[in-house]
Scaffold this active site. Structure first.
Site, PDB file in Angstrom:
ATOM      1  N   ASP A   1      -1.282 -28.372 -17.325  1.00 62.18           N
ATOM      2  CA  ASP A   1      -2.581 -27.886 -16.863  1.00 62.18           C
ATOM      3  C   ASP A   1      -3.643 -28.820 -17.446  1.00 62.18           C
ATOM      4  OD1 ASP A   1      -4.714 -26.219 -15.903  1.00 62.18           O
ATOM      5  OD2 ASP A   1      -4.890 -25.426 -17.930  1.00 62.18           O
ATOM      6  N   VAL A   2      -4.281 -29.605 -16.591  1.00 63.37           N
ATOM      7  CA  VAL A   2      -5.260 -30.596 -17.028  1.00 63.37           C
ATOM      8  C   VAL A   2      -6.654 -30.066 -16.714  1.00 63.37           C
ATOM      9  CG1 VAL A   2      -6.018 -32.983 -16.848  1.00 63.37           C
ATOM     10  CG2 VAL A   2      -3.598 -32.423 -16.548  1.00 63.37           C
ATOM     11  N   GLY A   3      -7.394 -29.718 -17.769  1.00 65.10           N
ATOM     12  CA  GLY A   3      -8.747 -29.215 -17.593  1.00 65.10           C
ATOM     13  C   GLY A   3      -9.764 -30.321 -17.808  1.00 65.10           C
TER      14      GLY A   3
ATOM     15  N   THR B   1     -11.478 -30.649 -20.557  1.00 61.57           N
ATOM     16  CA  THR B   1     -11.535 -30.977 -21.980  1.00 61.57           C
ATOM     17  C   THR B   1     -10.157 -31.275 -22.554  1.00 61.57           C
ATOM     18  OG1 THR B   1     -13.464 -29.526 -22.235  1.00 61.57           O
ATOM     19  CG2 THR B   1     -12.318 -30.188 -24.248  1.00 61.57           C
TER      20      THR B   1
ATOM     21  N   ILE C   1      -5.595 -31.080 -22.196  1.00 60.06           N
ATOM     22  CA  ILE C   1      -4.363 -30.946 -21.430  1.00 60.06           C
ATOM     23  C   ILE C   1      -3.484 -29.942 -22.171  1.00 60.06           C
ATOM     24  CG2 ILE C   1      -2.246 -32.073 -20.643  1.00 60.06           C
ATOM     25  CD1 ILE C   1      -3.785 -34.661 -20.376  1.00 60.06           C
TER      26      ILE C   1
ATOM     27  N   ASP D   1      -6.894 -23.635 -11.454  1.00 57.36           N
ATOM     28  CA  ASP D   1      -6.566 -23.048 -12.750  1.00 57.36           C
ATOM     29  C   ASP D   1      -6.720 -21.529 -12.711  1.00 57.36           C
ATOM     30  OD1 ASP D   1      -9.295 -23.447 -12.363  1.00 57.36           O
ATOM     31  OD2 ASP D   1      -9.713 -23.862 -14.466  1.00 57.36           O
TER      32      ASP D   1
ATOM     33  N   ASP E   1     -10.482 -16.525 -18.591  1.00 53.28           N
ATOM     34  CA  ASP E   1     -10.005 -17.829 -19.055  1.00 53.28           C
ATOM     35  C   ASP E   1     -11.150 -18.519 -19.780  1.00 53.28           C
ATOM     36  OD1 ASP E   1      -8.875 -20.274 -19.533  1.00 53.28           O
ATOM     37  OD2 ASP E   1      -8.432 -20.750 -17.439  1.00 53.28           O
TER      38      ASP E   1
ATOM     39  N   THR F   1     -13.466 -24.834 -20.789  1.00 54.09           N
ATOM     40  CA  THR F   1     -14.743 -25.528 -20.697  1.00 54.09           C
ATOM     41  C   THR F   1     -15.808 -24.588 -20.153  1.00 54.09           C
ATOM     42  OG1 THR F   1     -13.565 -27.605 -20.308  1.00 54.09           O
ATOM     43  CG2 THR F   1     -15.906 -27.556 -19.760  1.00 54.09           C
TER      44      THR F   1
END
Length: 256
Positions: free
Chosen positions: A6-8, A10, A12, A109, A129, A132
């Site tokens: 899961d790459v956000g 801010t 990973i 996400d 959630d 960021t």
């Protein structure tokens, strides 16, 4: 062994699944805008530091909200694990109804978290959630997503306060001992931690009023572990919620 990413904006977050259970999770800072050849040694180093044998990975799924780097990340993962990653998308493999004006606007996400919530929590449910941004998502009695509230994230707000005022903030999010701070450090701790917690309590109450019934509540995200314990409401904390949703999507993708 299946690995989910899961790459956000801010961080990973990655998780290793075996026998349908997460056996290891890891979090590291996301470096944006790299090429495939720059991401490859970066990811290889992170896997080594976390004791992941890349030769044992048989499947991979990638969820990335930063679309400008999705392709280069996917190519790097394919090279690293010698398997083509499944790209998480808002499609029929989610098995999730999205109501509202523009279902395509709902972040992947958020959808991943709601997929896992649908499998493991009673409905209606509120999914929080804290990344960021802090997103608060409503799921109705039929497990459909009915809407979302987007709040500036805990760390995002804290960094903005630091950068705009020059105040020294405690990035460990240490628990405040009281709401009424008697010096700057105590006042910041109260405002950042307790203020965030009471914001969440208030949003839960507002959501339940609009939904028309009490809801179960589940929270995830990097800041949730610091905030949820200060909330007055009963909230289930699941740090692996998004990873579990990605794994559900992976299974739905490989079933013929």
């Amino acid at each position: 062994m299946v690995i989910c990413f899961d790459v956000g904006n801010t961080d990973i977050v990655a998780g290793i699944f075996e026998n349908d259970k997460v056996i290891k999770s890891m979090r590291f800072r996301y470096v944006k805008g790299l090429s495939e050849f720059e991401y490859l040694p970066f990811l290889h180093e992170k896997m080594n530091l976390n004791g992941v044998d890349v030769s044992k990975v048989t499947g991979c799924v990638l969820c990335c909200v930063a679309q400008n780097t999705l392709d280069s990340l996917a190519l790097a993962l394919e090279t690293l694990f010698a398997v083509s990653p499944v790209i998480f998308k808002n499609d029929e493999r989610c098995h999730l109804e999205i109501k509202g004006k523009n279902p395509s606007e709902v972040g992947t996400d958020i959808i991943a978290a709601c997929m896992a919530t649908k499998e493991n929590h009673t409905m209606p449910c509120i999914v929080i959630d804290m990344g960021t941004a802090t997103t608060v998502t409503a799921m109705d009695k039929n497990a459909a997503i009915t809407g979302v509230s987007i709040i500036p994230g805990v760390f995002t707000s804290m960094w903005a306060l630091r950068d705009r005022t020059g105040l020294v903030v405690d990035e460990t999010l240490a628990s405040p001992t009281k709401a009424i701070g008697t010096d700057t450090k105590e006042s910041l701790a109260s405002g950042i931690v307790l203020g965030s917690a009471y914001c969440i309590d208030g949003m839960i109450s507002a959501f339940e009023e609009e939904i028309g019934s009490p809801c179960s509540v589940v929270a995830t995200g990097g800041a949730s572990q610091f905030i949820v314990g200060h909330c007055k409401r009963d909230i289930v904390l699941n740090n692996n919620l998004l990873l579990e949703g990605l794994y559900c999507y992976y299974k739905n993708s490989i079933i013929k």
